[in-house]
Motif scaffolding. Structure first.
Motif, PDB file in Angstrom:
ATOM      1  N   CYS A  95       0.819  -1.219   0.000  1.00  0.00           N
ATOM      2  CA  CYS A  95       0.000   0.000   0.000  1.00  0.00           C
ATOM      3  C   CYS A  95       0.846   1.260   0.000  1.00  0.00           C
ATOM      4  O   CYS A  95       0.426   2.307  -0.500  1.00  0.00           O
ATOM      5  N   GLY A  96       2.041   1.194   0.598  1.00  0.00           N
ATOM      6  CA  GLY A  96       2.935   2.345   0.618  1.00  0.00           C
ATOM      7  C   GLY A  96       2.635   3.376   1.681  1.00  0.00           C
ATOM      8  O   GLY A  96       3.373   4.363   1.812  1.00  0.00           O
ATOM      9  N   CYS A  97       1.576   3.169   2.472  1.00  0.00           N
ATOM     10  CA  CYS A  97       1.203   4.215   3.431  1.00  0.00           C
ATOM     11  C   CYS A  97       0.964   3.707   4.850  1.00  0.00           C
ATOM     12  O   CYS A  97       0.787   4.521   5.759  1.00  0.00           O
ATOM     13  N   CYS A  98       0.937   2.395   5.080  1.00  0.00           N
ATOM     14  CA  CYS A  98       0.731   1.894   6.443  1.00  0.00           C
ATOM     15  C   CYS A  98       2.010   2.082   7.256  1.00  0.00           C
ATOM     16  O   CYS A  98       3.064   2.457   6.730  1.00  0.00           O
ATOM     17  N   SER A  99       1.935   1.794   8.557  1.00  0.00           N
ATOM     18  CA  SER A  99       3.092   2.009   9.428  1.00  0.00           C
ATOM     19  C   SER A  99       4.277   1.139   9.030  1.00  0.00           C
ATOM     20  O   SER A  99       5.435   1.520   9.223  1.00  0.00           O
ATOM     21  N   PHE A 100       3.998  -0.028   8.467  1.00  0.00           N
ATOM     22  CA  PHE A 100       5.086  -0.913   8.047  1.00  0.00           C
ATOM     23  C   PHE A 100       5.758  -0.388   6.782  1.00  0.00           C
ATOM     24  O   PHE A 100       6.986  -0.344   6.684  1.00  0.00           O
ATOM     25  N   CYS A 101       4.959   0.015   5.815  1.00  0.00           N
ATOM     26  CA  CYS A 101       5.526   0.526   4.559  1.00  0.00           C
ATOM     27  C   CYS A 101       6.341   1.796   4.785  1.00  0.00           C
ATOM     28  O   CYS A 101       7.352   2.018   4.116  1.00  0.00           O
ATOM     29  N   THR A 102       5.913   2.624   5.712  1.00  0.00           N
ATOM     30  CA  THR A 102       6.610   3.889   5.943  1.00  0.00           C
ATOM     31  C   THR A 102       7.798   3.744   6.886  1.00  0.00           C
ATOM     32  O   THR A 102       8.457   4.738   7.200  1.00  0.00           O
ATOM     33  N   SER A 103       8.071   2.512   7.335  1.00  0.00           N
ATOM     34  CA  SER A 103       9.241   2.276   8.192  1.00  0.00           C
ATOM     35  C   SER A 103      10.135   1.191   7.597  1.00  0.00           C
ATOM     36  O   SER A 103      10.813   0.472   8.321  1.00  0.00           O
ATOM     37  N   GLN A 104      10.100   1.066   6.265  1.00  0.00           N
ATOM     38  CA  GLN A 104      10.957   0.137   5.523  1.00  0.00           C
ATOM     39  C   GLN A 104      10.728  -1.317   5.931  1.00  0.00           C
ATOM     40  O   GLN A 104      11.649  -2.129   5.938  1.00  0.00           O
ATOM     41  N   ARG A 105       9.477  -1.646   6.245  1.00  0.00           N
ATOM     42  CA  ARG A 105       9.108  -3.027   6.561  1.00  0.00           C
ATOM     43  C   ARG A 105       7.937  -3.449   5.677  1.00  0.00           C
ATOM     44  O   ARG A 105       6.922  -3.951   6.141  1.00  0.00           O
ATOM     45  N   GLU A 106       8.113  -3.241   4.373  1.00  0.00           N
ATOM     46  CA  GLU A 106       7.028  -3.493   3.429  1.00  0.00           C
ATOM     47  C   GLU A 106       6.546  -4.934   3.449  1.00  0.00           C
ATOM     48  O   GLU A 106       5.402  -5.214   3.097  1.00  0.00           O
ATOM     49  N   ASN A 107       7.424  -5.864   3.840  1.00  0.00           N
ATOM     50  CA  ASN A 107       7.018  -7.271   3.872  1.00  0.00           C
ATOM     51  C   ASN A 107       5.894  -7.530   4.870  1.00  0.00           C
ATOM     52  O   ASN A 107       5.243  -8.578   4.818  1.00  0.00           O
ATOM     53  N   LEU A 108       5.639  -6.585   5.775  1.00  0.00           N
ATOM     54  CA  LEU A 108       4.572  -6.722   6.766  1.00  0.00           C
ATOM     55  C   LEU A 108       3.371  -5.832   6.443  1.00  0.00           C
ATOM     56  O   LEU A 108       2.501  -5.633   7.296  1.00  0.00           O
ATOM     57  N   CYS A 109       3.296  -5.319   5.236  1.00  0.00           N
ATOM     58  CA  CYS A 109       2.234  -4.391   4.822  1.00  0.00           C
ATOM     59  C   CYS A 109       0.849  -4.893   5.225  1.00  0.00           C
ATOM     60  O   CYS A 109       0.552  -6.089   5.165  1.00  0.00           O
ATOM     61  N   ASP A 110      -0.011  -3.950   5.612  1.00  0.00           N
ATOM     62  CA  ASP A 110      -1.374  -4.284   6.030  1.00  0.00           C
ATOM     63  C   ASP A 110      -2.249  -4.772   4.877  1.00  0.00           C
ATOM     64  O   ASP A 110      -3.195  -5.534   5.094  1.00  0.00           O
ATOM     65  N   SER A 111      -1.969  -4.326   3.657  1.00  0.00           N
ATOM     66  CA  SER A 111      -2.841  -4.701   2.531  1.00  0.00           C
ATOM     67  C   SER A 111      -2.013  -4.956   1.274  1.00  0.00           C
ATOM     68  O   SER A 111      -2.093  -4.196   0.302  1.00  0.00           O
ATOM     69  N   PRO A 112      -1.230  -6.026   1.283  1.00  0.00           N
ATOM     70  CA  PRO A 112      -0.372  -6.314   0.128  1.00  0.00           C
ATOM     71  C   PRO A 112      -1.092  -7.155  -0.926  1.00  0.00           C
ATOM     72  O   PRO A 112      -2.168  -7.706  -0.689  1.00  0.00           O
ATOM     73  N   ASP A 113      -0.481  -7.246  -2.084  1.00  0.00           N
ATOM     74  CA  ASP A 113      -0.842  -8.247  -3.087  1.00  0.00           C
ATOM     75  C   ASP A 113       0.340  -9.186  -3.258  1.00  0.00           C
ATOM     76  O   ASP A 113       1.501  -8.790  -3.073  1.00  0.00           O
ATOM     77  N   PHE A 114       0.030 -10.433  -3.626  1.00  0.00           N
ATOM     78  CA  PHE A 114       1.066 -11.444  -3.769  1.00  0.00           C
ATOM     79  C   PHE A 114       0.988 -12.095  -5.148  1.00  0.00           C
ATOM     80  O   PHE A 114      -0.084 -12.519  -5.591  1.00  0.00           O
ATOM     81  N   THR A 115       2.147 -12.173  -5.797  1.00  0.00           N
ATOM     82  CA  THR A 115       2.241 -12.755  -7.128  1.00  0.00           C
ATOM     83  C   THR A 115       1.848 -14.228  -7.088  1.00  0.00           C
ATOM     84  O   THR A 115       2.370 -14.998  -6.289  1.00  0.00           O
ATOM     85  N   GLY A 116       0.919 -14.602  -7.945  1.00  0.00           N
ATOM     86  CA  GLY A 116       0.520 -15.997  -8.032  1.00  0.00           C
ATOM     87  C   GLY A 116      -0.479 -16.439  -6.982  1.00  0.00           C
ATOM     88  O   GLY A 116      -0.811 -17.625  -6.909  1.00  0.00           O
TER      89      GLY A 116
END
Length: 233
Positions: A95-116
């Motif tokens: 999402c680029g805007c949750c607390s994880f994305c804004t602290s360089q922890r994108e792997n824990l994003c609240d609303s990600p998409d996953f390939t496949g």
């Protein structure tokens, strides 16, 4: 285009995957379209196919260790070039805007998409992916060599980076479990000068492979290594 499709999860022995034809995907503004040259098969693909992961899209094209060539660019993409060889991994978009994305922890994003899994993957002739989630690949790897690094390689390398070890020469590293990520991690660790101690339950296969790759000691999952370790992963 041709693609491998999963309509309904089922045991792999029942052959739930089918070869079909779907439209060639068109990239949105921030995406690129990639002609797939190779795609690895991961244990997570089996989890998707057999329903261990809940169905998020149907039908779905599995595959998330993708190596290919950029064929077209979305309207706003300026940092990728047509003809470039890139990889696409499991994490498709965040999402680029949750607390994880804004602290360089994108792997824990609240609303990600996953390939496949939540978006079409690499068991197809083409796929689209956000440009910033594609990874330029060096010429030193063939397509088949590079594909597994986009999952097992990422996991293994990240684990090593989190050990806190600065001086790897003579460091004693414990590896607990020895699957795909483990057998990549041991090669990196040994190349840096570390000693590897491997605990895994499969003596005939995994312990034997660990010894082949240079482990100084192997044991069972609950066995205690013979020396104190500097880190364990």
């Amino acid at each position: 285009m041709r693609a491998v499709l999963l309509d309904t999860p089922a045991p792999i022995e029942t052959h739930p995957l089918r070869l079909g034809h779907v439209d060639v995907p068109q990239p949105s503004a921030d995406e690129v379209r990639i002609k797939v040259d190779a795609c690895g098969v991961c244990r997570t693909d089996l989890h998707v196919v057999e329903g261990d992961l809940e169905v998020r899209r149907t039908p779905i094209i599995p595959g998330h260790q993708v190596v290919g060539t950029i064929e077209s660019l979305g309207a706003s993409v300026t940092d990728r070039q047509i003809g470039a060889r890139v990889g696409v991994a499991w994490l498709h978009r965040t999402c680029g805007c949750c607390s994880f994305c804004t602290s360089q922890r994108e792997n824990l994003c609240d609303s990600p998409d996953f390939t496949g899994w939540t978006v079409p993957g690499g068991f197809a002739e083409y796929l689209v992916a956000p440009a910033r989630f594609t990874y330029p690949l060096p010429d030193g790897f063939s397509d088949l060599q590079a594909a597994p690094l986009l999952c097992a390689g990422i996991i293994g390398y990240r684990c090593l980076s989190k050990t806190g070890i600065d001086d790897w020469s003579g460091a004693r590293l414990g590896l607990y479990g020895f699957g795909a990520a483990g057998h990549v991690a041991i090669q990196i660790a040994r190349a840096r000068g570390a000693e590897a101690y491997v605990c895994t339950r499969d003596r005939e296969k995994h312990q034997a492979l660990a010894e082949e790759l240079g482990a100084v000691w192997t044991g069972g999952t609950m066995d205690k290594p013979p020396v104190a370790l500097d880190a364990g992963i």
